[in-house]
Design a protein around this motif. Structure first.
Motif, mmCIF file in Angstrom:
data_model
loop_
_atom_site.group_PDB
_atom_site.id
_atom_site.type_symbol
_atom_site.label_atom_id
_atom_site.label_comp_id
_atom_site.label_asym_id
_atom_site.label_seq_id
_atom_site.Cartn_x
_atom_site.Cartn_y
_atom_site.Cartn_z
ATOM 1 N N GLU A 29 -23.628 18.742 1.553
ATOM 2 C CA GLU A 29 -22.231 18.551 2.064
ATOM 3 C C GLU A 29 -21.190 19.297 1.056
ATOM 4 N N HIS A 30 -21.384 19.253 -0.097
ATOM 5 C CA HIS A 30 -20.447 20.048 -0.965
ATOM 6 C C HIS A 30 -20.335 21.585 -0.621
ATOM 7 N N MET A 31 -21.472 22.324 -0.615
ATOM 8 C CA MET A 31 -21.595 23.555 -0.083
ATOM 9 C C MET A 31 -21.048 23.848 1.060
ATOM 10 N N LEU A 53 -23.594 29.156 -0.780
ATOM 11 C CA LEU A 53 -24.903 28.896 -1.575
ATOM 12 C C LEU A 53 -24.527 29.068 -3.152
ATOM 13 N N HIS A 54 -23.210 28.491 -3.437
ATOM 14 C CA HIS A 54 -23.026 28.695 -5.067
ATOM 15 C C HIS A 54 -23.872 27.747 -5.896
ATOM 16 N N ASP A 55 -24.145 26.429 -5.339
ATOM 17 C CA ASP A 55 -24.903 25.680 -5.858
ATOM 18 C C ASP A 55 -26.332 25.716 -5.531
ATOM 19 N N PHE A 56 -26.842 26.427 -4.819
ATOM 20 C CA PHE A 56 -28.355 26.437 -4.362
ATOM 21 C C PHE A 56 -29.221 26.319 -5.547
HETATM 22 FE FE LIG Z 1 -20.107 23.520 -6.491
#
Ligand SMILES: [Fe+2]
Length: 185
Positions: A29-31, A53-56
């Motif tokens: 949800e955050h991404m 995808l920054h927190d992939f």
């Molecule tokens: Fe983040």
């Protein structure tokens, strides 16, 4: 249809529903919210993919999911950038690699930025080394893709709203396809 995007989708769906480090939203949800904020800001295709995808790295690192609770930084920005480098070029991977450093930079440059951070993000900031010194902030700002990482950071910080409706991961497949490296594996 790209195999690597299918792999990313599978990880997004299978592991993205885990709680996001004390936030009110899951990692997926955050991404998705961060990507939506990028789209609303009319970001480039590559930077929207960065936001998505920054927190992939939280989905692929090999450390315990509750590492932060035990004072351990998972270095997810490195894990994500390394994994994704088989599919995307530096315009995508480098802002991802730098998005934690961007938080340390913003804290050093703008002391009121700390007020924007969620409590969980302040906690992880300390595990990540805290605000940069003036010298480190200047060195960061001179890096290629630092400005993009800072931009994504702003969307990252607002993408934590419980229940916010967003497009689905599959809605972003054409965008992801358009940003693949020609020789992706
Ligand atoms: Fe983040």
């Amino acid at each position: 249809m790209s195999i690597v995007i299918d792999e990313i989708a599978t990880l997004f769906h299978d592991k993205g529903n885990q709680a996001y480090l004390g936030e009110q939203v899951s990692i997926a949800e955050h991404m998705l919210q961060t990507a939506q904020a990028a789209e609303r800001a009319r970001a480039s295709s590559a930077l929207t993919v960065v936001a998505l995808l920054h927190d992939f790295g939280h989905l692929v690192h090999v450390m315990a999911d509750d590492s932060a609770d035990h004072g351990v930084d998972t270095v997810h920005e490195q894990a994500g950038a390394e994994w994704l480098s088989r599919a995307f070029g530096p315009d995508v991977t480098e802002p991802i690699r730098l998005h934690v450093a961007a938080k340390r930079y913003l804290c050093a440059k703008y002391p009121t930025y700390l007020d924007v951070l969620s409590p969980a993000s302040v906690h992880s900031l300390m595990l990540q080394g805290g605000p940069f010194s003036a010298d480190n902030a200047a060195a960061f700002a001179a890096l290629p893709h630092a400005a993009e990482a800072v931009q994504v950071r702003r969307w990252d910080d607002i993408g934590k709203v419980a229940g916010e409706p967003t497009p689905s991961f599959d809605d972003y497949r054409p965008l992801l396809e358009s940003c693949l490296r020609p020789t992706h594996t």
